[in-house]
Each structure stands twice: as C-alpha cells, then as structure tokens.
Design an enzyme around this catalytic site. Structure first.
Site, mmCIF file in Angstrom:
data_model
loop_
_atom_site.group_PDB
_atom_site.id
_atom_site.type_symbol
_atom_site.label_atom_id
_atom_site.label_comp_id
_atom_site.label_asym_id
_atom_site.label_seq_id
_atom_site.Cartn_x
_atom_site.Cartn_y
_atom_site.Cartn_z
ATOM 1 N N VAL A 35 1.132 -1.404 0.181
ATOM 2 C CA VAL A 35 0.310 -0.257 0.126
ATOM 3 C C VAL A 35 0.770 1.179 0.407
ATOM 4 O O VAL A 35 1.761 1.451 1.163
ATOM 5 C CB VAL A 35 -0.828 0.112 1.228
ATOM 6 C CG1 VAL A 35 -1.895 1.515 1.476
ATOM 7 C CG2 VAL A 35 -1.694 -1.291 0.980
ATOM 8 N N CYS A 36 0.902 1.894 -0.991
ATOM 9 C CA CYS A 36 1.208 3.287 -0.600
ATOM 10 C C CYS A 36 0.119 4.236 -0.157
ATOM 11 O O CYS A 36 -0.576 5.249 -0.782
ATOM 12 C CB CYS A 36 1.462 4.078 -2.445
ATOM 13 S SG CYS A 36 2.687 5.116 -2.396
#
Length: 183
Positions: A35-36
């Site tokens: 996840v960014c």
C-alpha cells in the site's frame, strides 16, 4: 480480502509494512499488494515526495490509525501519487464520467465478489448492511452494589446537603461537557 501488517524491530519508531495478500486493483496499491500511503512512509523530510513530514509515520500511530487510513484510502484513492498508474487513470476516467464509464467499477465489482467468496470459504461472514457492519455491545448487568468501591469524590455531608434537590438528578455528569458554567 486478506492483508498482512509486518512490524519492524524498532516499532513504533519505524512504520510497519502493510501488504494486501489478495490481488487488488486500486490506484494506491502496487502490483505486489504493498500500500502506498503517507502514514506508512518513514519519518524523514523528503521534499521530493510531495508529502509533509506531518503526514508521515510517527510513533503515536497504531494499528487502529493504520487501518482507518487504509480504509479511507480504499474509499478515496489518491490519484496524484499512484502506485498503479493504470488503475489511477481508469479511476479518474470513471470519476470524470460521473459513473457512466463502467470499466473501473466492473473490475472492482469482480474483485469484491471474489473476496466475498474467499471469505465464505474461510467461514467469515461479510457484513452487507449497516446493521451487520456495526458492532453492537451488550449492556453489562446492573450492579447490586456489592462490587462498588468508595469514591473520594463524593462527601457524605455534601450529599446530605443536596437532599432538597431532585433525587433523580445526575450528580456525576452534565449533559453539556463544554466546561462552561451556563450548562
């Protein structure tokens, strides 16, 4: 959907890593499931990132704040800093069309159906309605007084002086907890 949070040995000073194990099509999720999101980025001042230091990890964050941030990101993708450019372009196209372009929504619909089927196979009930989603707590049984501890806050003499006031008045809490005396 399944995910994994991996905590480093110097947690809470360094952020954990959050990865979806289930394949996800989302502007802010990399192909490998990472996840960014700013909250999971190390607390360094990096002017090139476009993130403020206050948006990055700090030791006051916890699992709850991470999960709330990820849920928020799933609902409102950040298309200015995409991890999946194709998903970001498709999401913006869908949003700009006000839902008329169905390509993005169909991919998401298939993804949701797949994760729902996975959950059922694993014996997990996926909430559908708001009532199913909300956790209901049971009210504890009323105490007969045998477990009460003496509270120094109340003085017996003070209570005796208040006998002329309404017996049902709540002596502990005021409806308005703003701190003003006008309540």
């Amino acid at each position: 959907m399944k995910a994994r949070i991996k905590f480093p040995v110097d947690y809470p000073y360094s952020p954990p890593a959050f990865r979806f194990l289930t394949k996800m099509w989302h502007p802010n999720i990399y192909e490998n499931g990472d996840v960014c999101i700013s909250i999971l980025h190390p607390p360094v001042d990096d002017p090139q990132s476009g993130e403020l230091p206050s948006e990055r990890w700090n030791p006051t964050q916890n699992v709850r704040t991470i999960l709330l941030s990820v849920i928020s990101l799933l609902n409102e993708p950040n298309t200015f800093s995409p991890a999946n450019v194709d998903a970001s372009v498709m999401y913006r196209k869908w949003k700009d069309s006000k839902g008329k372009d169905k390509e993005y929504i169909e991919i998401i619909r298939k993804q949701v159906l797949g994760t729902t089927a996975d959950a059922e196979r694993d014996g997990v009930k996926v909430p559908i309605t708001l009532d199913e989603y909300c956790v209901r707590t049971q009210v504890p049984p009323t105490d007969d007084g045998s477990n009460l501890l003496y509270d120094d806050y109340y003085d017996d003499e003070e209570l005796e002086d208040d006998d002329d006031e309404d017996d049902n008045e709540d002596l502990c809490y005021d409806e308005d907890d703003s701190g003003t005396e006008e309540s």
